[in-house]
Design an enzyme around this catalytic site. Sequence first.
Site, PDB file in Angstrom:
ATOM      1  N   CYS A   1       4.130   3.684  -4.008  1.00  0.00           N
ATOM      2  CA  CYS A   1       5.636   3.942  -3.930  1.00  0.00           C
ATOM      3  C   CYS A   1       5.907   4.298  -2.287  1.00  0.00           C
ATOM      4  O   CYS A   1       5.107   4.828  -1.640  1.00  0.00           O
ATOM      5  CB  CYS A   1       6.195   5.115  -4.691  1.00  0.00           C
ATOM      6  SG  CYS A   1       5.495   5.079  -6.323  1.00  0.00           S
TER       7      CYS A   1
ATOM      8  N   LYS B   1       0.459  -3.001  -1.311  1.00  0.00           N
ATOM      9  CA  LYS B   1      -0.490  -3.216  -0.001  1.00  0.00           C
ATOM     10  C   LYS B   1      -1.268  -2.035   0.129  1.00  0.00           C
ATOM     11  O   LYS B   1      -2.439  -2.092   0.382  1.00  0.00           O
ATOM     12  CB  LYS B   1       0.340  -3.424   1.253  1.00  0.00           C
ATOM     13  CG  LYS B   1      -0.602  -4.025   2.366  1.00  0.00           C
ATOM     14  CD  LYS B   1       0.141  -4.673   3.386  1.00  0.00           C
ATOM     15  CE  LYS B   1      -0.537  -5.175   4.338  1.00  0.00           C
ATOM     16  NZ  LYS B   1      -1.448  -6.334   3.778  1.00  0.00           N
TER      17      LYS B   1
END
Length: 559
Positions: free
Chosen positions: A2, A554
């Site tokens: 997040c 990522k």
Amino acid sequence: MCGIVGFIGKNAVSNAMEKLRLLQYRGYDSVGVGFVEDGEIRIEKAVGKVDELSVKSESVRAVAHTRWATHGKVCTRNAHPHASGENWAIVHNGIIENYSELATGKTVSDTDSEVIAQLLEKYGNGLGSVIACAQKLEGAFAVLALEKSGKIYAIKQKSPLFVSEKNGEVVFASDPVCFCGFSDTYYSFCDKECAVADENGVEFYSFSGERIAKTPQTLAVEYRASEKGDFDTFMHKEIYDIPLAQSRIEQTYLPAFVSEVVSDIRHADEVWFIGCGTAYHACLFAVCVFEKAGVRCRAFIASEFRYSDVVPTKNTLCVFVSQSGETADTLGALEKVAGVCKTVALTNVGYSALASAVNVCLPTLAGEERAVASTKAYACQIFVFDILASVLNNAEPVMQKLDKNGLDYIFEEAKRVVKSFDKNELFVLGRKADYVTALECALKVKEVSYVNANAYPTGELKHGFIALIEEGTEVLIFATDPILYKKSLHGARECKSRGAKITVVTTEPEMFEGVGNVVKVSSYLCSVAFAFAFALECAKKRNFDPDMPRNLAKSVTVE
Ligand code: G6P
């Protein structure tokens, strides 16, 4: 994972959303913003990427969130910010491990995060409530809490959090990249620190309530937010960034720069390379080149390593490889050996947790990488290892540099091969360093085009998976090692005899004539670039966005 942003200043909502766009590499399954309007907290949320949410507001306070779901499915109800009354809206990155014990009542969402809003409502207002809440939380958390009064509070433990202030404006963010264009200086939060901010600036406190004085850091030039330029995707652009990054590495990685690490490698009983995903593949490559240089070494998947029974001696050297320097499993693996043996990081992010926790940090120098699937960082990692191995060998680096013309050719070839590739399954084969490329190719193809691509060492064919080869099976073989050309040819023929459709990516095209499609490459690194280009073209052909593949993020900051 997040991404979280807090903004104090004019057009807070649009500014926060703008910055949130830069954090989508951390997750992008839902988005939300909380702000104060007419003295009340308002929350807007949507499922999907940042652009799914359009909010107009004159508010001068906002907290925003882009989510990668851990607790609770992807839906508006589970999107952040969360509230539990009228006084607070919170955004959270991380995992609250003791959330079920802390819940003060039934929660609206299925998340672990909502309990933070519940606790704040229970404790009341102001810094005292925030500190009381922070003391209760267990796990990893970076939290921004917007109070109805307009103050924004921050809490940090294990998940990254940064803040920058300028002329009465304040920006909180999960990554300093959000400060590009805002200010050249920022502050990093350490674990167990919190802060309170309004238009007068930011004050820092410990979890026990003592005021902390912090020194600002300067934003590194290479992490200025990059744009796609003439490319349609970041992944495409980043593959074309490789030549420039290689030049940076060559100019930096001079013998004097690497002398300490090279001496450590020489004197270590064993060198262990540890990483996850693509970074783990770089570790496997490192083993190939360092073994050649006579070094005893091993590669480990960080998530396995941290719970394994393997024990380093004080003369083991542990090298952690991570693009982001934030991967929870890699940091967990580091915790296991810290204090026992010397630790080195090869990371692309100089301000990351990994960079600051190791004894020696080597920069990957890839520049900012935005696409979820790592390409240029991987190319740089293996380039650095190749240079280190060559210094150990007192030899010239083996790896050639890429250039634009070479990449244009590789993309043409990848397009040609992908044109006739329409299966949902792919076998990718190679031996030694080519097997590492096969692994990396299969991972990339899975990540961005959702094809079930699996890599095997070519020699293993006859020991099992040849049972899966039938008429029309797609097989991609990497063969750039002269010592193994003939062996690779045997593998190709064995597959072809069973009806497989073969593509060979090789530095010796004549040898493979007649077995199928042959892609001539001029070097090992060109074959790696082909692996990237092939995955990207597969994604494009299937109309998938390679920059933000489904379910992935990522930087994986949760275990
Ligand atoms: C995630 C990403 C992978 C990446 C891995 C390790 O799983 O989706 O692409 O290789 O994390 O990331 P790191 O930042 O540690 O290199």
